[in-house]
Design a protein around this motif. Structure first.
Motif, PDB file in Angstrom:
ATOM      1  N   GLY A  62      53.397 -42.546  -8.030  1.00  0.00           N
ATOM      2  CA  GLY A  62      53.129 -42.064  -9.536  1.00  0.00           C
ATOM      3  C   GLY A  62      53.317 -43.092 -10.344  1.00  0.00           C
ATOM      4  O   GLY A  62      52.431 -43.153 -11.514  1.00  0.00           O
ATOM      5  N   GLY A  63      54.161 -44.151 -10.229  1.00  0.00           N
ATOM      6  CA  GLY A  63      54.294 -45.053 -11.249  1.00  0.00           C
ATOM      7  C   GLY A  63      52.894 -46.140 -11.129  1.00  0.00           C
ATOM      8  O   GLY A  63      52.529 -46.403 -12.086  1.00  0.00           O
ATOM      9  N   ALA A  64      52.426 -46.230  -9.989  1.00  0.00           N
ATOM     10  CA  ALA A  64      51.143 -47.006  -9.933  1.00  0.00           C
ATOM     11  C   ALA A  64      49.761 -45.954 -10.692  1.00  0.00           C
ATOM     12  O   ALA A  64      49.215 -46.725 -11.166  1.00  0.00           O
ATOM     13  CB  ALA A  64      50.646 -47.050  -8.366  1.00  0.00           C
ATOM     14  N   ALA A  65      49.871 -44.674 -10.266  1.00  0.00           N
ATOM     15  CA  ALA A  65      49.100 -44.046 -11.051  1.00  0.00           C
ATOM     16  C   ALA A  65      49.184 -43.999 -12.379  1.00  0.00           C
ATOM     17  O   ALA A  65      48.152 -44.043 -13.412  1.00  0.00           O
ATOM     18  CB  ALA A  65      48.994 -42.624 -10.644  1.00  0.00           C
ATOM     19  N   GLY A  66      50.413 -43.986 -13.031  1.00  0.00           N
ATOM     20  CA  GLY A  66      50.693 -44.033 -14.639  1.00  0.00           C
ATOM     21  C   GLY A  66      50.349 -45.209 -15.218  1.00  0.00           C
ATOM     22  O   GLY A  66      49.961 -45.307 -16.160  1.00  0.00           O
ATOM     23  N   SER A  67      50.356 -46.459 -14.392  1.00  0.00           N
ATOM     24  CA  SER A  67      49.887 -47.809 -14.602  1.00  0.00           C
ATOM     25  C   SER A  67      48.404 -47.785 -15.175  1.00  0.00           C
ATOM     26  O   SER A  67      48.003 -48.882 -15.753  1.00  0.00           O
ATOM     27  CB  SER A  67      50.413 -48.945 -13.859  1.00  0.00           C
ATOM     28  OG  SER A  67      49.523 -48.985 -12.774  1.00  0.00           O
ATOM     29  N   ALA A 120      53.789 -43.876 -19.561  1.00  0.00           N
ATOM     30  CA  ALA A 120      53.029 -43.103 -18.504  1.00  0.00           C
ATOM     31  C   ALA A 120      53.513 -43.475 -17.088  1.00  0.00           C
ATOM     32  O   ALA A 120      53.695 -42.633 -16.190  1.00  0.00           O
ATOM     33  CB  ALA A 120      51.750 -43.614 -18.562  1.00  0.00           C
ATOM     34  N   ILE A 121      53.891 -44.839 -16.971  1.00  0.00           N
ATOM     35  CA  ILE A 121      54.677 -45.340 -15.801  1.00  0.00           C
ATOM     36  C   ILE A 121      55.975 -44.670 -15.445  1.00  0.00           C
ATOM     37  O   ILE A 121      56.080 -44.316 -14.217  1.00  0.00           O
ATOM     38  CB  ILE A 121      54.727 -46.929 -15.863  1.00  0.00           C
ATOM     39  CG1 ILE A 121      53.280 -47.549 -15.682  1.00  0.00           C
ATOM     40  CG2 ILE A 121      55.458 -47.510 -14.572  1.00  0.00           C
ATOM     41  CD1 ILE A 121      53.533 -49.103 -16.101  1.00  0.00           C
ATOM     42  N   ALA A 122      56.813 -44.613 -16.527  1.00  0.00           N
ATOM     43  CA  ALA A 122      57.757 -43.860 -16.244  1.00  0.00           C
ATOM     44  C   ALA A 122      57.820 -42.259 -15.973  1.00  0.00           C
ATOM     45  O   ALA A 122      58.227 -41.988 -15.141  1.00  0.00           O
ATOM     46  CB  ALA A 122      58.723 -44.011 -17.480  1.00  0.00           C
ATOM     47  N   ALA A 123      56.801 -41.821 -16.698  1.00  0.00           N
ATOM     48  CA  ALA A 123      56.466 -40.127 -16.335  1.00  0.00           C
ATOM     49  C   ALA A 123      55.865 -40.286 -14.950  1.00  0.00           C
ATOM     50  O   ALA A 123      56.416 -39.209 -13.973  1.00  0.00           O
ATOM     51  CB  ALA A 123      55.651 -39.440 -17.312  1.00  0.00           C
ATOM     52  N   GLY A 124      55.048 -41.084 -14.622  1.00  0.00           N
ATOM     53  CA  GLY A 124      54.627 -41.074 -13.240  1.00  0.00           C
ATOM     54  C   GLY A 124      55.369 -41.181 -12.299  1.00  0.00           C
ATOM     55  O   GLY A 124      55.414 -40.676 -11.162  1.00  0.00           O
ATOM     56  N   SER A 125      56.523 -41.972 -12.321  1.00  0.00           N
ATOM     57  CA  SER A 125      57.338 -42.337 -11.226  1.00  0.00           C
ATOM     58  C   SER A 125      58.300 -41.233 -11.331  1.00  0.00           C
ATOM     59  O   SER A 125      58.692 -41.002 -10.033  1.00  0.00           O
ATOM     60  CB  SER A 125      58.279 -43.568 -11.822  1.00  0.00           C
ATOM     61  OG  SER A 125      57.407 -44.832 -11.711  1.00  0.00           O
ATOM     62  N   VAL A 126      58.783 -40.524 -12.327  1.00  0.00           N
ATOM     63  CA  VAL A 126      59.444 -39.431 -12.083  1.00  0.00           C
ATOM     64  C   VAL A 126      58.812 -38.197 -11.443  1.00  0.00           C
ATOM     65  O   VAL A 126      59.521 -37.437 -10.520  1.00  0.00           O
ATOM     66  CB  VAL A 126      60.118 -38.938 -13.584  1.00  0.00           C
ATOM     67  CG1 VAL A 126      60.784 -37.659 -13.484  1.00  0.00           C
ATOM     68  CG2 VAL A 126      61.254 -39.949 -14.205  1.00  0.00           C
ATOM     69  N   ALA A 127      57.561 -38.021 -11.919  1.00  0.00           N
ATOM     70  CA  ALA A 127      56.947 -36.808 -11.303  1.00  0.00           C
ATOM     71  C   ALA A 127      56.492 -37.220  -9.812  1.00  0.00           C
ATOM     72  O   ALA A 127      56.569 -36.183  -8.923  1.00  0.00           O
ATOM     73  CB  ALA A 127      55.801 -36.816 -12.113  1.00  0.00           C
TER      74      ALA A 127
END
Length: 77
Positions: free
Chosen positions: A43-48, A59-66
């Motif tokens: 998720g963090g990689a996708a957010g990046s 986006a990285i933080a939100a992707g990591s959480v999700a």
């Protein structure tokens, strides 16, 4: 990204090998933790890939959480 891939694969191999001599309950717990961790990484990689500057950080933080939540839901049932 070249350095991160072997590290992620190594962590997954270690997590899988840790399950070799464990009870089913312990294996389930390791699977839950591994799923959450892997989901958060992906998720963090996708957010990046989204945005730039502060927006990318969010986006990285939100992707990591999700991703962590989704990985936990998938691996723990």
């Amino acid at each position: 990204m070249i350095v991160k891939t072997p590290l992620i694969l190594g962590a997954l191999v270690l997590a899988a090998s840790a399950c070799a001599n464990q009870t089913p309950a312990q294996q389930h717990e390791v699977a839950c933790i591994t799923g959450s961790f892997t989901g958060a990484l992906l998720g963090g990689a996708a957010g990046s890939l989204i945005g730039g500057g502060t927006g990318r950080d969010i986006a990285i933080a939100a992707g990591s959480v999700a991703g962590g939540y989704a990985g936990q839901r998938y691996s723990c049932g």
